[in-house]
Design a protein around this motif. Structure first.
Motif, short mmCIF file in Angstrom:
data_model
loop_
_atom_site.label_atom_id
_atom_site.label_comp_id
_atom_site.label_asym_id
_atom_site.label_seq_id
_atom_site.Cartn_x
_atom_site.Cartn_y
_atom_site.Cartn_z
N LYS B 66 15.19 27.30 34.08
CA LYS B 66 15.65 27.22 35.47
C LYS B 66 14.91 28.13 36.54
N GLU B 95 25.47 23.54 25.80
CA GLU B 95 25.47 23.53 27.37
C GLU B 95 23.89 23.76 27.69
N GLU B 98 21.78 20.88 27.46
CA GLU B 98 21.60 19.82 28.79
C GLU B 98 21.12 20.32 29.94
N SER B 99 21.29 21.93 30.05
CA SER B 99 20.85 22.29 31.24
C SER B 99 19.25 22.09 30.84
N ASN B 101 17.38 19.68 29.52
CA ASN B 101 16.99 18.38 29.48
C ASN B 101 16.97 18.18 31.18
N GLU B 102 17.86 18.76 32.03
CA GLU B 102 17.91 18.47 33.43
C GLU B 102 16.93 19.18 34.04
N PHE B 103 16.59 20.58 33.80
CA PHE B 103 15.55 21.31 34.38
C PHE B 103 14.14 20.81 34.21
N TRP B 104 13.87 20.14 32.90
CA TRP B 104 12.74 19.51 32.56
C TRP B 104 12.18 18.53 33.69
N GLN B 105 13.48 17.94 33.98
CA GLN B 105 12.89 16.69 34.82
C GLN B 105 12.29 17.21 36.10
N GLU B 106 12.59 18.44 36.72
CA GLU B 106 12.06 18.99 37.70
C GLU B 106 10.78 19.50 37.66
#
Lengths: 161, 161
Positions: B66, B95, B98-99, B101-106
């Motif tokens: 992050k 948790e 998931e975080s 996986n999400e930030f990786w997309q950025e």
């Protein structure tokens, strides 16, 4: 590997080699921290001795990379490693360092996502096999850190490569 | 990152994420192998307990990614991790999965070789910081394997991801 794939990758072969050799340099320092006797005799919890763990690392690294380059699916073997002293292990370690540097030059970028049946047993993309060599070394070296702590010997800093 | 560099790379962001999450899945299984009591109390050679080692891993992984995405050089901190039970740790682990996986997309492909001063302290190319997260996790998990062996508990297979 198609053109789109080669456009969206994150580490070069050269930097991956540097990363691996950085880990190998650290492992060499960990090996060297053991006394002659502890290197061959110490263990915790019925696990392998530092010498036995290092034998595995020596039987993978250089020989496995050579096998990849030559697409030779010979079985895994520790048979050729007749090492009697810690100095023998360190000399072999240095020999493999050179061997890895040389065979690495034979790998093309396209090789990394090609599948190869390493040791006639591990059929994966070559990049995954190489990550396995590095990860397996970190794993067993982490165990040797515990051995060193148990022997009241300060291990090298993990981030020193 | 110039065009020549992007042409000669060996792993895609997607596969590197898969590699990391494979390791994180294994670490989760290792955590889960400890009894409640041993997770918080056991250690060898004066080292940190599994709970303390896991706290470090939780304070790096997700929060560090992050910080990279947001280019926020906030210092390393374990302060927010008020976890009382092994179940708390596992829930936090999930948790962070998931975080990540999400930030990786950025992250864009170009981000990986950009330099960032992680935690205001580790100024390296982002790819090196990410390798550090993975390697540090393998290292400490290797230590937890020794703990499990010392507790006569069979650890998960290293190659199970």
């Amino acid at each position: 590997m198609n053109t789109i794939a080669t456009h969206s990758q994150v580490i070069s072969p050269r930097n991956l080699l540097k990363h691996w050799q950085g880990h190998r340099a650290l492992t060499r320092r960990v090996i060297d921290k053991f006394t002659e006797r502890d290197f061959f005799e110490f263990s915790l919890a019925g696990m392998r001795t530092p010498a036995q763990l290092t034998t595995e690392l020596l039987a993978i690294g250089g020989p496995a990379l050579k096998a990849i380059v030559e697409r030779n699916d010979q079985p895994y073997s520790e048979a050729g490693l007749d090492l009697k002293t810690k100095a023998d292990f360190l000399a072999k370690w240095d020999e493999e360092t050179e061997s890895i540097n040389e065979f690495w030059q034979e790998l093309t970028v396209d090789d990394f996502d090609q599948t190869f049946n390493l040791f006639g047993q591990y059929e994966f993309p070559i990049i995954e096999n190489i990550f396995y060599f590095i990860d397996n070394e970190i794993h067993h070296r982490g165990q040797m850190y515990v051995y060193l702590r148990a022997l009241n010997t300060e291990p090298p800093f993990f981030w020193e490569r």
